[in-house]
Design a protein around this motif. Structure first.
Motif, PDB file in Angstrom:
ATOM      1  N   THR A   1       4.746   5.654   7.576  1.00 53.25           N
ATOM      2  CA  THR A   1       3.797   5.323   6.526  1.00 53.25           C
ATOM      3  C   THR A   1       4.523   4.958   5.236  1.00 53.25           C
ATOM      4  OG1 THR A   1       2.215   6.872   7.483  1.00 53.25           O
ATOM      5  CG2 THR A   1       1.835   6.190   5.214  1.00 53.25           C
ATOM      6  N   PRO A   2       4.163   3.835   4.606  1.00 54.45           N
ATOM      7  CA  PRO A   2       4.769   3.500   3.312  1.00 54.45           C
ATOM      8  C   PRO A   2       4.424   4.559   2.263  1.00 54.45           C
ATOM      9  CG  PRO A   2       3.630   1.611   4.273  1.00 54.45           C
ATOM     10  CD  PRO A   2       3.243   2.797   5.082  1.00 54.45           C
ATOM     11  N   ASP A   3       5.159   4.559   1.161  1.00 55.51           N
ATOM     12  CA  ASP A   3       4.886   5.524   0.099  1.00 55.51           C
ATOM     13  C   ASP A   3       3.532   5.223  -0.537  1.00 55.51           C
ATOM     14  OD1 ASP A   3       5.362   3.889  -2.595  1.00 55.51           O
ATOM     15  OD2 ASP A   3       6.875   3.271  -1.125  1.00 55.51           O
ATOM     16  N   ILE A   4       2.982   6.213  -1.239  1.00 54.53           N
ATOM     17  CA  ILE A   4       1.628   6.108  -1.777  1.00 54.53           C
ATOM     18  C   ILE A   4       1.512   4.978  -2.794  1.00 54.53           C
ATOM     19  CG2 ILE A   4       2.087   7.870  -3.509  1.00 54.53           C
ATOM     20  CD1 ILE A   4      -1.279   7.107  -1.758  1.00 54.53           C
ATOM     21  N   ASP A   5       2.561   4.732  -3.570  1.00 59.59           N
ATOM     22  CA  ASP A   5       2.495   3.645  -4.544  1.00 59.59           C
ATOM     23  C   ASP A   5       2.333   2.296  -3.858  1.00 59.59           C
ATOM     24  OD1 ASP A   5       2.751   5.403  -6.661  1.00 59.59           O
ATOM     25  OD2 ASP A   5       4.935   5.203  -6.783  1.00 59.59           O
ATOM     26  N   THR A   6       3.052   2.115  -2.751  1.00 59.70           N
ATOM     27  CA  THR A   6       2.922   0.862  -1.996  1.00 59.70           C
ATOM     28  C   THR A   6       1.530   0.733  -1.401  1.00 59.70           C
ATOM     29  OG1 THR A   6       5.283   0.857  -1.462  1.00 59.70           O
ATOM     30  CG2 THR A   6       3.843  -0.470  -0.064  1.00 59.70           C
ATOM     31  N   LEU A   7       1.026   1.809  -0.822  1.00 59.11           N
ATOM     32  CA  LEU A   7      -0.308   1.770  -0.219  1.00 59.11           C
ATOM     33  C   LEU A   7      -1.377   1.491  -1.272  1.00 59.11           C
ATOM     34  CD1 LEU A   7      -0.074   4.714   2.328  1.00 59.11           C
ATOM     35  CD2 LEU A   7      -0.257   2.271   2.870  1.00 59.11           C
ATOM     36  N   GLN A   8      -1.223   2.083  -2.450  1.00 60.65           N
ATOM     37  CA  GLN A   8      -2.195   1.817  -3.507  1.00 60.65           C
ATOM     38  C   GLN A   8      -2.123   0.356  -3.945  1.00 60.65           C
ATOM     39  OE1 GLN A   8      -2.905   4.654  -6.732  1.00 60.65           O
ATOM     40  NE2 GLN A   8      -2.590   3.011  -8.224  1.00 60.65           N
ATOM     41  N   ARG A   9      -0.931  -0.182  -4.076  1.00 55.64           N
ATOM     42  CA  ARG A   9      -0.790  -1.590  -4.471  1.00 55.64           C
ATOM     43  C   ARG A   9      -1.433  -2.494  -3.433  1.00 55.64           C
ATOM     44  NH1 ARG A   9       4.202  -1.599  -4.617  1.00 55.64           N
ATOM     45  NH2 ARG A   9       4.780  -2.787  -2.750  1.00 55.64           N
ATOM     46  N   TRP A  10      -1.181  -2.220  -2.152  1.00 50.81           N
ATOM     47  CA  TRP A  10      -1.793  -3.019  -1.089  1.00 50.81           C
ATOM     48  C   TRP A  10      -3.313  -2.874  -1.092  1.00 50.81           C
ATOM     49  CZ3 TRP A  10       1.897  -1.439   3.517  1.00 50.81           C
ATOM     50  CH2 TRP A  10       3.149  -2.047   3.318  1.00 50.81           C
ATOM     51  N   PHE A  11      -3.769  -1.631  -1.274  1.00 51.04           N
ATOM     52  CA  PHE A  11      -5.208  -1.369  -1.283  1.00 51.04           C
ATOM     53  C   PHE A  11      -5.896  -2.205  -2.365  1.00 51.04           C
ATOM     54  CE2 PHE A  11      -8.902   1.255  -2.607  1.00 51.04           C
ATOM     55  CZ  PHE A  11      -9.560   1.368  -1.381  1.00 51.04           C
ATOM     56  N   ARG A  12      -5.314  -2.228  -3.551  1.00 53.95           N
ATOM     57  CA  ARG A  12      -5.897  -3.008  -4.645  1.00 53.95           C
ATOM     58  C   ARG A  12      -5.863  -4.503  -4.335  1.00 53.95           C
ATOM     59  NH1 ARG A  12      -3.027  -0.840 -10.075  1.00 53.95           N
ATOM     60  NH2 ARG A  12      -4.627  -2.138 -11.075  1.00 53.95           N
ATOM     61  N   GLN A  13      -4.789  -4.960  -3.723  1.00 52.49           N
ATOM     62  CA  GLN A  13      -4.698  -6.382  -3.384  1.00 52.49           C
ATOM     63  C   GLN A  13      -5.764  -6.779  -2.373  1.00 52.49           C
ATOM     64  OE1 GLN A  13      -0.673  -6.885  -1.995  1.00 52.49           O
ATOM     65  NE2 GLN A  13       0.231  -6.777  -4.040  1.00 52.49           N
ATOM     66  N   PHE A  14      -5.971  -5.931  -1.361  1.00 53.20           N
ATOM     67  CA  PHE A  14      -6.967  -6.249  -0.339  1.00 53.20           C
ATOM     68  C   PHE A  14      -8.382  -6.253  -0.929  1.00 53.20           C
ATOM     69  CE2 PHE A  14      -3.745  -4.669   2.893  1.00 53.20           C
ATOM     70  CZ  PHE A  14      -3.503  -5.942   3.414  1.00 53.20           C
TER      71      PHE A  14
END
Length: 539
Positions: free
Chosen positions: A175-188
């Motif tokens: 699993t990527p780190d939470i900062d990466t997941l949050q950035r992706w989540f916002r992009q999607f």
């Protein structure tokens, strides 16, 4: 006459209830034993015994039809297995079945309970949902089951006819780190890709992200755009997190991912004419957001000494959008905390409802209501996660309050503190009757004010307002309104601001009462069934 047989174990309590020949003669027979109405059915070489009250609405089951050992209640066509009592229609619940024995041509029925009713009902509640939880502490004990009923009825109605929902799996490898997941989540979410966003959220939950990190991830994304879906997205997010708190974050993945589709599909106020013309509110807000880091840094050393709430509220209720944004930024520079700023904006939004003039269109109540419940959700979110990103929601709520200024032209007058009575408890007896009539908005607000200014017990008032809410047919917005008002009052107490919030709540409730109150009839029927009443048959 039913006759008891000596109980030979702790789990059996057989009662002689009928002659086999009598049951076979007509195919069914209703008997009564220890206050229990029991329907006996003859099928083949067996006799089955079940509670004669349909668990849905209490209709006598002996008046139903049996085919292939399935009993169908004729009222709403609920179907039950005679042997186990299990229903084939989940909305009806299982009916109680009793073990039977044939002895010397007589029917004996075991009345000993074979299931823990508390465990059974708890499971039914868990199967449905957790609702109305924030209102429960304020209600009288007898009203708490009614609150759960309203919540469960709302969930059931919303789910009826909907296809099953299948969740997505987390990312398959590390699993990527939470900062990466949050950035992706916002992009999607930015490109309205709900499926991609949901996979990011599932990966964050499964990957061990903390509750605070999850909350920040959601609130940040929900405030990337202005006042999305007129505040519902942030309010639903806050409610989901509060529900998870109450259940110790049980089923967090399914609860949180249910929010994602609305994140992706929500209307954004950048796309709304009212936020762009004649004044470009979005541009004003973007400039204010650019000043937030410096304002927060400057105000950090002054925290705890801010005293500008009253003046800020006046600006929030004013006519100048730019002055409003500037005042919010200046308050932060002066040491106002994020939570204090949010509290001031919620209060201003509540005043829009307290001052709402009844000459407005009825639908405009919800325009003011949405701002207030959104502002409350942002406030509660900031108390959970005091993030700079979520702080944008305070500015959105303030700008929505500005847009609602025409709903207070002219403003309804707030009741004066000098309108007191010697015996405030008498006023509480008048409030239910007042809400039995339409168009009692101002009168309800005045009564609440007089009660509190006269030294009335706030807890009794809150319990009564909750009771009056629950006697009406379920309305999502009214439940939202009362819950948010109670939450704000719990923080403000019997200050002038707290009293104004409850005046607003009473006025909104009065504007939406009375209804047909048909849901109360259904609840009362269920309550009688729970007590064991034989509703549709003579003893």
């Amino acid at each position: 006459m039913a006759q008891a047989l000596h109980t030979n174990t702790q789990t059996k309590h057989y009662i002689r209830v009928a002659q086999v020949s009598d049951v076979k003669a007509s195919g069914f027979l209703v008997v009564y034993a220890e206050g229990q109405a029991i329907a006996l059915f003859n099928q083949g070489d067996k006799i089955y015994a079940i509670d004669n009250r349909c668990p849905h609405m209490g209709f006598p089951l002996h008046r139903g039809t049996v085919k292939d050992c399935i009993l169908t209640c004729h009222w709403h066509h609920a179907r039950f297995d005679l042997a186990s009592g299990g229903t084939f229609d989940a909305w009806a619940d299982d009916v109680r079945a009793f073990p039977t024995e044939i002895r010397d041509g007589q029917v004996w029925v075991d009345l000993a309970p074979h299931a823990d009713p508390v465990v059974h009902q708890r499971q039914r509640l868990q199967d449905m949902h957790t609702c109305m939880i924030n209102l429960l502490p304020y209600l009288d004990p007898e009203d708490r089951p009614r609150a759960l009923y309203h919540g469960l009825a709302a969930v059931a109605r919303d789910c009826a006819g909907q296809p099953p929902r299948f969740g997505v799996q987390p990312l398959p490898t590390s699993t990527p780190d939470i900062d990466t997941l949050q950035r992706w989540f916002r992009q999607f979410i930015e490109v309205r890709d709900a499926e991609g966003a949901e996979r990011c959220l599932v990966s964050a939950v499964r990957g061990g992200a903390s509750q605070r990190q999850i909350a920040e991830m959601l609130f940040t994304t929900a405030t990337d755009h202005r006042y999305i879906d007129v505040g519902h997205v942030v309010d639903f997010t806050n409610k989901a997190l509060e529900a998870l708190d109450a259940t110790h974050w049980q089923n967090a993945e399914s609860v949180l991912t249910s929010l994602v589709s609305e994140y992706a599909s929500a209307e954004r106020m950048e796309e709304s004419n009212s936020w762009r013309y004649p004044v470009d509110l979005v541009a004003i807000l973007q400039r204010a957001f650019a000043e937030l880091p410096a304002a927060l840094e400057s105000g950090q050393i002054k925290r705890g000494n801010w005293s500008g709430r009253e003046e800020l509220v006046k600006v929030l209720l004013g006519e100048d959008a730019q002055a409003l944004a500037d005042s919010l930024v200046e308050a932060l520079r002066a040491g106002c905390s994020e939570e204090e700023l949010a509290s001031a904006v919620v209060y201003a939004a509540a005043l829009r409802i307290a001052h709402f003039h009844t000459n407005n269109d009825f639908g405009d109540w919800d325009t003011a209501h949405h701002t207030f419940t959104f502002a409350n959700a942002v406030h509660q979110g900031l108390r959970r996660v005091p993030s700079q990103a979520l702080l944008r929601g305070v500015f959105d709520a303030a700008m929505s309050t500005y847009l609602n200024r025409f709903l207070n032209v002219p403003p309804a007058r707030l009741p004066e503190p000098n309108q007191i009575v010697e015996n405030p408890e008498q006023l509480l007896h008048q409030l239910p009757e007042l809400l039995d009539r339409q168009q009692q908005v101002n009168e309800a607000g005045s009564l609440v004010a007089r009660y509190l200014y006269s030294g009335g017990n706030p807890d009794r008032l809150l319990a009564l307002l909750g009771k009056l809410l629950l006697r009406e047919d379920r309305s999502f917005h009214v439940i939202q309104e009362i819950e948010a008002a109670f939450r704000q009052y719990s923080l403000l107490g019997t200050t002038e601001a707290g009293i104004h919030v409850l005046i607003a709540a009473a006025r909104y409730l009065a504007a939406h009462a009375p209804t047909m109150r048909s849901q109360a009839q259904t609840y009362q029927m269920a309550e009688r069934l729970y007590r064991g009443d034989r509703v549709f048959e003579e003893a």
